[in-house]
Structure formats: C-alpha cells, structure tokens
Design an enzyme around this catalytic site. Structure first.
Site, PDB file in Angstrom:
ATOM      1  N   LYS A  99      80.463 -25.978  77.806  1.00 13.95           N
ATOM      2  CA  LYS A  99      80.070 -25.613  77.791  1.00 13.95           C
ATOM      3  C   LYS A  99      78.086 -26.418  77.397  1.00 13.95           C
ATOM      4  O   LYS A  99      77.269 -26.250  77.259  1.00 13.95           O
ATOM      5  CB  LYS A  99      79.313 -24.698  77.213  1.00 13.95           C
ATOM      6  CG  LYS A  99      80.528 -23.223  77.603  1.00 13.95           C
ATOM      7  CD  LYS A  99      80.136 -21.370  77.708  1.00 13.95           C
ATOM      8  CE  LYS A  99      81.236 -20.834  77.531  1.00 13.95           C
ATOM      9  NZ  LYS A  99      82.484 -20.901  76.905  1.00 13.95           N
TER      10      LYS A  99
HETATM   11  O1  LIG Z   1      82.119 -16.322  80.339  1.00 13.59           O
HETATM   12  C1  LIG Z   1      82.338 -16.750  79.601  1.00 13.59           C
HETATM   13  C2  LIG Z   1      82.781 -18.272  79.342  1.00 13.59           C
HETATM   14  C3  LIG Z   1      83.601 -18.812  78.179  1.00 13.59           C
HETATM   15  N1  LIG Z   1      84.010 -17.681  78.132  1.00 13.59           N
HETATM   16  C4  LIG Z   1      85.229 -18.485  76.784  1.00 13.59           C
HETATM   17  O2  LIG Z   1      86.587 -17.823  77.142  1.00 13.59           O
HETATM   18  C5  LIG Z   1      87.239 -17.422  75.577  1.00 13.59           C
HETATM   19  C6  LIG Z   1      87.350 -16.057  75.688  1.00 13.59           C
HETATM   20  O3  LIG Z   1      88.440 -15.483  75.181  1.00 13.59           O
HETATM   21  P1  LIG Z   1      88.863 -14.001  74.469  1.00 13.59           P
HETATM   22  O4  LIG Z   1      89.470 -14.206  72.906  1.00 13.59           O
HETATM   23  O5  LIG Z   1      90.303 -14.213  75.240  1.00 13.59           O
HETATM   24  O6  LIG Z   1      87.451 -13.195  74.129  1.00 13.59           O
HETATM   25  C7  LIG Z   1      86.244 -17.996  74.498  1.00 13.59           C
HETATM   26  O7  LIG Z   1      86.382 -19.168  74.000  1.00 13.59           O
HETATM   27  C8  LIG Z   1      84.844 -17.777  75.357  1.00 13.59           C
HETATM   28  O8  LIG Z   1      83.619 -18.820  74.663  1.00 13.59           O
HETATM   29  C9  LIG Z   1      84.152 -16.357  77.670  1.00 13.59           C
HETATM   30  O9  LIG Z   1      84.107 -15.759  76.859  1.00 13.59           O
HETATM   31  N2  LIG Z   1      83.463 -15.785  78.951  1.00 13.59           N
END
Ligand SMILES: O=c1ccn([C@@H]2O[C@H](COP(=O)(O)O)[C@@H](O)[C@H]2O)c(=O)[nH]1
Length: 275
Positions: A99
């Site tokens: 990001k």
């Molecule tokens: O909008 C967003 C953008 C990035 N993320 C990232 O995805 C994963 C989600 O992890 P989970 O454990 O499946 O919830 C995490 O690395 C976030 O930084 C997001 O969640 N939302």
C-alpha cells in the site's frame, strides 16, 4: 529474444490451471504459530513456506503483507519466501501488499524494493497522491499495480464515499481514472473489499474486465456468494479473492499446513460454486 510473462498473463493462467479465484494472504504473526516453530530464527519463513507448499495448487496468487515481515525484522525471510514461490511454484503470481504512496522520487525506490529486491509480480499502492505517484511502478511494464479503490474496512467510507461532484463518489472516480487513463501498461488492478458487494458490482460496471483484488472474506466476514456474483466477469474470472487469517491459523499443531489446505480447498470450492 526472451519474452516476459506479464502479471495479468500469469494471473489468467493461474485462474485456469488451478481453477481458482482464491488468493492466500501471507500475514505471519509469530505468536499464532504452532509451538514447534516458535522461537526459531527462521520461523516466519518456515511457517509461510509450509502454507505456500500446501496450498499452491489451489490458488491464483499469493499476497504477502510486508508489515508482518518488517515488524519482525524479517524482510530477508520475505525475500527468501518469494524466491521459494517462484522456484517451487512457477507461474503463481506474488502480490506484495505494501500500500505504498509517495512522491515520484520516493515511489521509484518503492518500485525497486518491490520488483527488484523482492521480485514481486505486483504491488498494492494508494492512488491518493495522484498519477505521478503511481508512474514509477508503471515504468515496469510487466508488473501489476493494484490501486486502493473501495477498501474492506468500515472507515474506508470516510473518504472513499465523498461526493467528488455530480453525485460521483471518490472510489468511483478512482475506478474510472485507473481503468481509462492510468492503465498505460495494461497491468493495473483495483482493491475492492468483499465486505461491500454493492460497491464491487459498481466498480465492475465501471472498469470492464480489469482484475479486482478482493480482501475481506474469512476473518472480516465478507459473503462469498455476494462477492463472486457482484465481481465476476462474463468469463467467470476477474477476481483475486483474498483470505489470510482464516486460512493461516486454521490449525494450531504440527498439522497446521494440512488444516490450512482444507480451509483453502473449501474456500476455493465455495467461490467456484457461484462463478
Ligand atoms: O481493503 C483492504 C486492503 C487490504 N487488506 C489486507 O488484506 C488482508 C486481509 O486479511 P484477513 O485476515 O483475510 O482479514 C490483510 O493483509 C490486509 O492488510 C484488507 O484487509 N482490506
């Protein structure tokens, strides 16, 4: 003459080969590791490698989140992990979830870090500093640039839902700009959260077949059916539906990787039911 495979070509091939729209997120948190790995200097690499090797035939991409490595001074383990994925599972694209977002001269360094040091196939970046902050990533014509559009967190609405004129919301403007003007390499994609299926549908209606990275199923509770139905293309692809914690921490003991595989398989199949 050597021909390079681009990010979107690799992604399309992985969608087909593995019959999968699932992205496994690699967010290693050592306190959640099984006991036998805890305290090992290479625990992060070993944990992630086991997850990767047990799920690689079920995914369309992997998404390591850099904060989980940097927080533990484990960037060298991230480098080794991405090298392992490319070596052992060739063709599966790796998205560095970083990001990033900064002025052009700094973005050049971020691009070198992602694409030359870590050898990632794609990077996530913020669009909010404008086109010149994204240009350095586009200087790598084969690499994916995945821009935040409608994020999965509730606070995403604070800014992304602002009216930028004539009823158009900021996330809609981002979708339009990226699809029509910024995508000079043809390797751009957008992040749209699974927690907001109506906005996934809206973004899909704006961007045609542009790939969407969709985090928010699993631990964040996003609905798989609603996500797939809102975001799939006419060909039943177009999505990288990402899950991290629900897959990584499915098991607690020495069989953790097998437990992760079971959840990844069930998630892939649940997604495929609605394609
Ligand atoms: O909008 C967003 C953008 C990035 N993320 C990232 O995805 C994963 C989600 O992890 P989970 O454990 O499946 O919830 C995490 O690395 C976030 O930084 C997001 O969640 N939302």
């Amino acid at each position: 003459m050597t021909t390079t495979t681009t990010f979107t070509q690799s992604l399309a091939a992985a969608w087909q080969k593995n019959n999968s729209l699932l992205c496994v997120g690699l967010d290693p948190e050592p306190t959640k590791f099984p006991i036998h790995l805890q305290g090992r200097p290479d625990a992060i690499f070993e944990f992630c490698k086991s997850i990767v090797d047990s799920t690689a035939d079920l995914v369309c991409c992997f998404k390591p989140q850099i904060a989980y490595f940097a927080a533990h001074r484990a960037e060298d383990q991230l480098e080794a992990l991405i090298a392992h994925i490319h070596g052992r599972h060739p063709g599966i694209p790796v998205i560095l979830d970083a990001k990033r977002g900064d002025i052009g001269s700094t973005a050049e360094q971020y691009a070198i870090e992602a694409f030359e040091r870590f050898q990632a196939d794609a990077i996530t970046a913020s669009p909010y500093m404008g086109r010149d902050s994204v240009t350095p990533y586009l200087a790598y014509p084969d690499k994916g640039v995945i821009l935040l559009c409608r994020t999965s967190n509730p606070g995403g609405s604070d800014l992304q839902f602002l009216d930028v004129g004539g009823g158009e919301k900021l996330f809609e403007r981002v979708a339009k700009l990226v699809a029509s003007e910024w995508n000079t390499t043809g390797q751009c994609a957008l992040v749209v959260g699974a927690t907001f299926p109506a906005e996934i549908a809206r973004v899909r209606s704006i961007v045609g077949d542009l790939p969407l990275l969709v985090p928010g199923i699993g631990a964040q509770g996003g609905d798989i059916q609603a996500t797939v139905e809102a975001g799939k293309t006419a060909g039943g692809t177009g999505l990288m539906i990402s899950s991290s914690r629900a897959i990584l921490y499915a098991g607690k003991d020495e069989g953790f990787a097998a437990a992760s595989r079971q959840v990844a398989l069930a998630t892939r199949d649940a997604i495929n039911r609605y394609r």
